[in-house]
Design an enzyme around this catalytic site. Structure first.
Site, PDB file in Angstrom:
ATOM      1  N   ASP A   1     -61.951 -33.974  24.998  1.00 41.61           N
ATOM      2  CA  ASP A   1     -61.363 -33.129  23.947  1.00 41.61           C
ATOM      3  C   ASP A   1     -62.242 -31.891  23.748  1.00 41.61           C
ATOM      4  O   ASP A   1     -63.430 -31.897  24.097  1.00 41.61           O
ATOM      5  CB  ASP A   1     -61.251 -33.884  22.612  1.00 41.61           C
TER       6      ASP A   1
ATOM      7  N   ASP B   1     -62.573 -28.262  27.548  1.00 45.94           N
ATOM      8  CA  ASP B   1     -61.515 -27.328  27.146  1.00 45.94           C
ATOM      9  C   ASP B   1     -60.472 -27.365  28.260  1.00 45.94           C
ATOM     10  O   ASP B   1     -60.707 -26.835  29.357  1.00 45.94           O
ATOM     11  CB  ASP B   1     -62.088 -25.911  26.971  1.00 45.94           C
ATOM     12  N   VAL B   2     -59.327 -27.986  27.984  1.00 45.93           N
ATOM     13  CA  VAL B   2     -58.336 -28.203  29.054  1.00 45.93           C
ATOM     14  C   VAL B   2     -57.640 -26.917  29.494  1.00 45.93           C
ATOM     15  O   VAL B   2     -56.864 -26.941  30.451  1.00 45.93           O
ATOM     16  CB  VAL B   2     -57.270 -29.259  28.653  1.00 45.93           C
TER      17      VAL B   2
ATOM     18  N   TYR C   1     -43.290 -23.014  22.359  1.00 44.83           N
ATOM     19  CA  TYR C   1     -43.436 -24.477  22.377  1.00 44.83           C
ATOM     20  C   TYR C   1     -42.323 -25.096  23.227  1.00 44.83           C
ATOM     21  O   TYR C   1     -42.586 -25.943  24.087  1.00 44.83           O
ATOM     22  CB  TYR C   1     -43.384 -25.001  20.939  1.00 44.83           C
TER      23      TYR C   1
ATOM     24  N   LYS D   1     -42.747 -27.220  26.704  1.00 45.61           N
ATOM     25  CA  LYS D   1     -42.383 -28.647  26.775  1.00 45.61           C
ATOM     26  C   LYS D   1     -41.263 -28.882  27.789  1.00 45.61           C
ATOM     27  O   LYS D   1     -41.267 -29.907  28.480  1.00 45.61           O
ATOM     28  CB  LYS D   1     -41.987 -29.171  25.388  1.00 45.61           C
TER      29      LYS D   1
HETATM   30  N1  LIG Z   1     -47.130 -34.831  16.389  1.00 42.40           N
HETATM   31  C1  LIG Z   1     -45.902 -34.537  16.745  1.00 42.40           C
HETATM   32  O1  LIG Z   1     -44.971 -34.535  15.924  1.00 42.40           O
HETATM   33  C2  LIG Z   1     -45.603 -34.227  18.190  1.00 42.40           C
HETATM   34  C3  LIG Z   1     -44.277 -34.266  18.590  1.00 42.40           C
HETATM   35  C4  LIG Z   1     -43.991 -33.985  19.917  1.00 42.40           C
HETATM   36  C5  LIG Z   1     -44.988 -33.714  20.793  1.00 42.40           C
HETATM   37  N2  LIG Z   1     -46.276 -33.665  20.377  1.00 42.40           N
HETATM   38  C6  LIG Z   1     -47.296 -33.333  21.360  1.00 42.40           C
HETATM   39  O2  LIG Z   1     -48.314 -34.313  21.402  1.00 42.40           O
HETATM   40  C7  LIG Z   1     -49.499 -33.735  21.982  1.00 42.40           C
HETATM   41  C8  LIG Z   1     -50.686 -34.219  21.177  1.00 42.40           C
HETATM   42  O3  LIG Z   1     -50.588 -33.676  19.900  1.00 42.40           O
HETATM   43  P1  LIG Z   1     -50.836 -34.503  18.551  1.00 42.40           P
HETATM   44  O4  LIG Z   1     -49.565 -34.499  17.826  1.00 42.40           O
HETATM   45  O5  LIG Z   1     -51.542 -35.748  18.853  1.00 42.40           O
HETATM   46  O6  LIG Z   1     -51.771 -33.435  17.811  1.00 42.40           O
HETATM   47  P2  LIG Z   1     -53.317 -33.488  17.434  1.00 42.40           P
HETATM   48  O7  LIG Z   1     -53.684 -32.116  17.016  1.00 42.40           O
HETATM   49  O8  LIG Z   1     -53.516 -34.603  16.457  1.00 42.40           O
HETATM   50  O9  LIG Z   1     -54.044 -33.849  18.799  1.00 42.40           O
HETATM   51  C9  LIG Z   1     -54.155 -32.908  19.841  1.00 42.40           C
HETATM   52  C10 LIG Z   1     -55.534 -33.012  20.431  1.00 42.40           C
HETATM   53  O10 LIG Z   1     -55.639 -32.058  21.509  1.00 42.40           O
HETATM   54  C11 LIG Z   1     -56.927 -31.436  21.411  1.00 42.40           C
HETATM   55  N3  LIG Z   1     -56.917 -30.112  22.055  1.00 42.40           N
HETATM   56  C12 LIG Z   1     -56.257 -29.002  21.650  1.00 42.40           C
HETATM   57  N4  LIG Z   1     -56.564 -27.976  22.465  1.00 42.40           N
HETATM   58  C13 LIG Z   1     -57.432 -28.455  23.391  1.00 42.40           C
HETATM   59  C14 LIG Z   1     -58.120 -27.887  24.491  1.00 42.40           C
HETATM   60  N5  LIG Z   1     -57.994 -26.575  24.795  1.00 42.40           N
HETATM   61  N6  LIG Z   1     -58.932 -28.655  25.236  1.00 42.40           N
HETATM   62  C15 LIG Z   1     -59.082 -29.976  24.928  1.00 42.40           C
HETATM   63  N7  LIG Z   1     -58.483 -30.571  23.887  1.00 42.40           N
HETATM   64  C16 LIG Z   1     -57.660 -29.818  23.137  1.00 42.40           C
HETATM   65  C17 LIG Z   1     -57.188 -31.323  19.917  1.00 42.40           C
HETATM   66  O11 LIG Z   1     -58.564 -31.132  19.635  1.00 42.40           O
HETATM   67  C18 LIG Z   1     -56.649 -32.669  19.430  1.00 42.40           C
HETATM   68  O12 LIG Z   1     -57.641 -33.660  19.467  1.00 42.40           O
HETATM   69  C19 LIG Z   1     -49.279 -32.226  21.974  1.00 42.40           C
HETATM   70  O13 LIG Z   1     -48.969 -31.774  23.254  1.00 42.40           O
HETATM   71  C20 LIG Z   1     -48.062 -32.070  21.067  1.00 42.40           C
HETATM   72  O14 LIG Z   1     -47.303 -30.937  21.399  1.00 42.40           O
HETATM   73  C21 LIG Z   1     -46.615 -33.928  19.095  1.00 42.40           C
END
Ligand SMILES: NC(=O)c1ccc[n+]([C@@H]2O[C@H](COP(=O)([O-])OP(=O)(O)OC[C@H]3O[C@@H](n4cnc5c(N)ncnc54)[C@H](O)[C@@H]3O)[C@@H](O)[C@H]2O)c1
Length: 296
Positions: free
Chosen positions: A37, A63-64, A156, A160
């Site tokens: 992360d 950093d991805v 977004y 996706k």
């Molecule tokens: N929560 C929702 O409602 C939802 C719905 C659909 C899809 N998603 C997708 O799920 C995935 C995870 O999101 P989440 O909801 O768990 O959110 P979150 O913010 O809780 O977790 C995302 C994680 O990704 C990390 N991150 C962000 N940029 C980064 C980078 N450049 N390098 C490394 N790590 C990085 C953040 O630090 C965080 O720990 C995302 O792709 C999001 O689009 C979430």
């Protein structure tokens, strides 16, 4: 039944949200973990959480949005465990804003964070899994926003849809070579995670505080709406179990919000007839994005 005990899981986005909850679930199932992360403090907290459960684990600050950091993440996992049995690409961000206002840097940020990160990880991990004995699994986190569209988040949705399309296309290529790798794409609607804190994870190279967009009404309202959407979403509690069950059952699409299924079908039906997006027709489906009901 697929056995995950003693297998190695590499999880991106492990500091928060889905990545964190999947790390806990994997630890409870006896997996060895490599956790990556950009948020180093929160990543160390996840590391300590999984160690308390008894898991063997390492943290890899990553950093991805940088291909070299994805390469390092895979190399470090391999030098620790010498195999990767489950890759979970969960790192991601969510960026609202209409196309005529959203800065190009924000498009570049989300395309790198949510799409290219997965491309770079798959490029490296598929050949590793192919050389290993046994089966490997890869879960790409996409979104319901990769199956249907709605207003105000074109960057977004574009990202996706690209993740879903990329994952489907790679699945054909893996089938053609009879690969021992199972691909899966996770497409939830709103779930309670930390996603509305996306701005905390903006890398310096995508930051320009002098750009008036970041103090605009559009930006502020986008942040406010993101917080409402995520905090009123489905509780995350059961999601890791739903995902691991789907991995065990070899499901390709993994969905969590059955009330959205008619919207997926309606979009597909409209395409051959030439009918385009219609805000009025979408309205009843948008009410389902926050549902917490289970499928009956
Ligand atoms: N929560 C929702 O409602 C939802 C719905 C659909 C899809 N998603 C997708 O799920 C995935 C995870 O999101 P989440 O909801 O768990 O959110 P979150 O913010 O809780 O977790 C995302 C994680 O990704 C990390 N991150 C962000 N940029 C980064 C980078 N450049 N390098 C490394 N790590 C990085 C953040 O630090 C965080 O720990 C995302 O792709 C999001 O689009 C979430």
């Amino acid at each position: 039944m697929k056995e995950f005990k003693d297998k190695v899981a590499l999880i991106t986005g492990a500091a928060h949200g889905f990545g964190h909850s999947l790390a806990i679930e994997a630890a409870q199932r006896g997996m060895k973990l490599a956790l990556a992360d950009i948020d180093q403090d929160a990543l160390e907290k996840t590391l300590s959480d999984v160690k308390k459960i008894g898991a063997q684990a390492i943290s890899i600050p990553t950093d991805v949005t940088e291909e070299s950091e994805i390469a390092n993440m895979v190399d470090e996992t391999m030098s620790k465990y010498n195999e990767i049995n489950l890759l979970i690409n969960s790192a991601g961000v969510a960026i609202p804003g209409p196309i005529w206002e959203l800065p190009t840097r924000d498009w570049e940020w989300i395309l790198h964070a949510d799409l290219m990160s997965q491309v770079w990880a798959l490029k490296r991990v598929i050949p590793i899994m192919e050389k290993q004995k046994g089966h490997g699994d890869i879960l790409n986190v996409a979104s319901m926003a990769g199956l249907i569209t709605s207003p105000l988040m074109p960057a977004y949705y574009a990202t996706k849809f690209a993740v879903v399309g990329m994952t489907e296309a790679v699945e054909y290529d893996l089938q053609a070579v009879k690969a021992n790798v199972g691909l899966h794409v996770f497409c939830p609607a709103f779930v309670q995670t930390d996603l509305y804190h996306t701005e905390n994870h903006r890398p310096a190279k995508y930051t320009d505080k002098s750009d008036p967009y970041y103090s605009s009404k559009t930006f502020k309202e986008g942040q406010k709406q993101a917080k409402i959407d995520i905090t009123t979403g489905m509780p995350i509690d059961n999601v890791p179990k739903i995902i691991f069950k789907a991995l065990e059952d070899d499901k390709f699409y993994i969905l969590t919000h059955p009330g959205m299924n008619p919207a997926i079908v309606a979009r597909a039906k409209n395409i051959p007839s030439g009918e385009g997006p219609d805000l009025k027709a979408l309205a009843p489906f948008l009410e389902q994005t926050h549902e917490v009901k289970e499928d009956k």
